[in-house]
Design an enzyme around this catalytic site. Structure first.
Site, PDB file in Angstrom:
ATOM      1  N   ASN A  62      35.266 -50.625   5.454  1.00 56.61           N
ATOM      2  CA  ASN A  62      35.057 -51.546   6.578  1.00 56.61           C
ATOM      3  C   ASN A  62      35.360 -52.971   6.142  1.00 56.61           C
ATOM      4  O   ASN A  62      35.057 -53.383   5.026  1.00 56.61           O
ATOM      5  CB  ASN A  62      33.655 -51.407   7.185  1.00 56.61           C
ATOM      6  CG  ASN A  62      32.527 -51.559   6.194  1.00 56.61           C
ATOM      7  OD1 ASN A  62      32.657 -51.227   5.024  1.00 56.61           O
ATOM      8  ND2 ASN A  62      31.392 -52.057   6.669  1.00 56.61           N
ATOM      9  N   GLU A  64      34.816 -56.667   7.651  1.00 55.74           N
ATOM     10  CA  GLU A  64      34.149 -57.427   8.717  1.00 55.74           C
ATOM     11  C   GLU A  64      34.781 -58.800   8.904  1.00 55.74           C
ATOM     12  O   GLU A  64      35.671 -59.204   8.148  1.00 55.74           O
ATOM     13  CB  GLU A  64      32.649 -57.514   8.386  1.00 55.74           C
ATOM     14  CG  GLU A  64      32.012 -56.131   8.350  1.00 55.74           C
ATOM     15  CD  GLU A  64      30.512 -56.141   8.122  1.00 55.74           C
ATOM     16  OE1 GLU A  64      29.948 -57.198   7.753  1.00 55.74           O
ATOM     17  OE2 GLU A  64      29.896 -55.071   8.296  1.00 55.74           O
ATOM     18  N   ASN A  65      34.303 -59.503   9.936  1.00 60.20           N
ATOM     19  CA  ASN A  65      34.866 -60.807  10.280  1.00 60.20           C
ATOM     20  C   ASN A  65      33.772 -61.668  10.896  1.00 60.20           C
ATOM     21  O   ASN A  65      32.895 -61.134  11.587  1.00 60.20           O
ATOM     22  CB  ASN A  65      36.021 -60.608  11.281  1.00 60.20           C
ATOM     23  CG  ASN A  65      36.850 -61.864  11.452  1.00 60.20           C
ATOM     24  OD1 ASN A  65      36.444 -62.803  12.118  1.00 60.20           O
ATOM     25  ND2 ASN A  65      38.011 -61.874  10.852  1.00 60.20           N
ATOM     26  N   ALA A  66      33.845 -62.982  10.662  1.00 62.81           N
ATOM     27  CA  ALA A  66      32.864 -63.897  11.240  1.00 62.81           C
ATOM     28  C   ALA A  66      32.847 -63.774  12.764  1.00 62.81           C
ATOM     29  O   ALA A  66      31.813 -63.979  13.403  1.00 62.81           O
ATOM     30  CB  ALA A  66      33.180 -65.332  10.825  1.00 62.81           C
ATOM     31  N   CYS A  73      36.190 -50.739  11.196  1.00 63.56           N
ATOM     32  CA  CYS A  73      35.462 -49.710  10.444  1.00 63.56           C
ATOM     33  C   CYS A  73      36.350 -49.084   9.366  1.00 63.56           C
ATOM     34  O   CYS A  73      37.579 -49.088   9.474  1.00 63.56           O
ATOM     35  CB  CYS A  73      35.002 -48.593  11.385  1.00 63.56           C
ATOM     36  SG  CYS A  73      33.761 -49.078  12.585  1.00 63.56           S
ATOM     37  N   GLU A  75      36.897 -45.967   8.805  1.00 62.33           N
ATOM     38  CA  GLU A  75      37.697 -44.832   9.280  1.00 62.33           C
ATOM     39  C   GLU A  75      39.005 -45.307   9.908  1.00 62.33           C
ATOM     40  O   GLU A  75      40.070 -44.716   9.679  1.00 62.33           O
ATOM     41  CB  GLU A  75      36.914 -44.016  10.316  1.00 62.33           C
ATOM     42  CG  GLU A  75      35.675 -43.335   9.761  1.00 62.33           C
ATOM     43  CD  GLU A  75      34.409 -44.184   9.848  1.00 62.33           C
ATOM     44  OE1 GLU A  75      34.528 -45.427   9.805  1.00 62.33           O
ATOM     45  OE2 GLU A  75      33.323 -43.612   9.958  1.00 62.33           O
ATOM     46  N   CYS A 112      31.544 -44.053  14.381  1.00 57.07           N
ATOM     47  CA  CYS A 112      31.161 -44.668  15.661  1.00 57.07           C
ATOM     48  C   CYS A 112      32.062 -44.131  16.775  1.00 57.07           C
ATOM     49  O   CYS A 112      33.075 -43.465  16.527  1.00 57.07           O
ATOM     50  CB  CYS A 112      31.252 -46.185  15.568  1.00 57.07           C
ATOM     51  SG  CYS A 112      32.939 -46.826  15.687  1.00 57.07           S
ATOM     52  N   CYS A 115      35.779 -45.066  16.564  1.00 59.89           N
ATOM     53  CA  CYS A 115      36.476 -44.305  15.513  1.00 59.89           C
ATOM     54  C   CYS A 115      36.696 -42.856  15.943  1.00 59.89           C
ATOM     55  O   CYS A 115      37.735 -42.263  15.631  1.00 59.89           O
ATOM     56  CB  CYS A 115      35.695 -44.370  14.207  1.00 59.89           C
ATOM     57  SG  CYS A 115      35.799 -45.986  13.420  1.00 59.89           S
TER      58      CYS A 115
HETATM   59  N1  THU Z   1      30.959 -48.882  10.077  1.00 58.50           N
HETATM   60  C1  THU Z   1      32.008 -48.158   9.579  1.00 58.50           C
HETATM   61  O1  THU Z   1      32.873 -48.694   8.881  1.00 58.50           O
HETATM   62  N2  THU Z   1      32.072 -46.833   9.877  1.00 58.50           N
HETATM   63  C2  THU Z   1      31.120 -46.146  10.543  1.00 58.50           C
HETATM   64  O2  THU Z   1      31.247 -44.935  10.692  1.00 58.50           O
HETATM   65  C3  THU Z   1      29.945 -46.848  11.070  1.00 58.50           C
HETATM   66  C4  THU Z   1      29.933 -48.315  10.911  1.00 58.50           C
HETATM   67  C5  THU Z   1      30.854 -50.302   9.710  1.00 58.50           C
HETATM   68  C6  THU Z   1      31.102 -51.283  10.812  1.00 58.50           C
HETATM   69  C7  THU Z   1      30.350 -52.477  10.283  1.00 58.50           C
HETATM   70  O3  THU Z   1      31.189 -53.195   9.386  1.00 58.50           O
HETATM   71  C8  THU Z   1      29.204 -51.889   9.495  1.00 58.50           C
HETATM   72  O4  THU Z   1      29.550 -50.554   9.240  1.00 58.50           O
HETATM   73  C9  THU Z   1      27.876 -51.917  10.238  1.00 58.50           C
HETATM   74  O5  THU Z   1      28.012 -51.417  11.519  1.00 58.50           O
END
Ligand code: THU
Length: 161
Positions: A62, A64-66, A73, A75, A112, A115
């Site tokens: 994963n 992330e970003n501000a 994610c 996946e 999620c 995904c």
């Molecule tokens: N996240 C994933 O990368 N995959 C998942 O299956 C569930 C959630 C990440 C998104 C975010 O960066 C962090 O987990 C918290 O939600």
């Protein structure tokens, strides 16, 4: 009126010792790559590793970003990487794990909704089911034979034809 039941079955093993060697190695890879996650906001590091039908291993984490919705994610990072490096090559098995600074990583997490939708389209475009292994760093491992089982009533490109 009729009632329709939707159900699917999955397997559970309680440690990597219960997996075939190549699956155990794939799960280990997913666990290892959690260090590559960029998760300064959630502190929840997700790692994914896939074995393609050509034998190649592809990973994703994963990022992330501000601007929170701009984050992606593990996946979907993996799916984009696989499709970019090996266009058209199906995924045979995908392993997902995580390492959380906020709690133990002792049970599986599952993809999620967004995904799941992306996994559905990847299966469809490559014409091959994606087997899924879900696990924390320790504890039970779930083995799901096809990712689309996680998304009943999916909206697919069949509707756009
Ligand atoms: N996240 C994933 O990368 N995959 C998942 O299956 C569930 C959630 C990440 C998104 C975010 O960066 C962090 O987990 C918290 O939600």
């Amino acid at each position: 009126m009729s009632t329709v039941e939707y159900k699917f079955t999955y397997e559970v093993v309680d440690s990597p010792a219960g997996l075939k060697a190549d699956d155990a190695a794939l799960l280990k890879k997913a666990q290892e790559v959690t260090v590559n996650a960029y998760a300064p906001y959630s502190h929840f590091r997700v790692g994914a590793a896939a074995r393609l039908t050509n034998g190649q291993i592809v990973t994703g984490t994963n990022q992330e970003n501000a601007s929170f919705p701009a984050g992606i994610c593990a996946e979907r990072t993996l799916l984009s990487t696989a499709a970019s490096l090996y266009p058209g090559v199906p995924i045979e098995t995908l392993a997902v794990s995580y390492n959380s600074e906020n709690g133990p990583s002792d049970h599986p997490i599952s993809p999620c909704g967004v995904c799941r939708q992306s996994l559905q389209e990847f299966e469809q475009r490559t014409g091959h089911p994606i087997r899924v292994l879900l696990s924390g760093l320790t504890g039970d491992i779930y083995i799901i034979s096809q990712s689309t089982q996680l998304l009943p009533f999916a909206f697919t490109n069949d509707e756009l034809k």
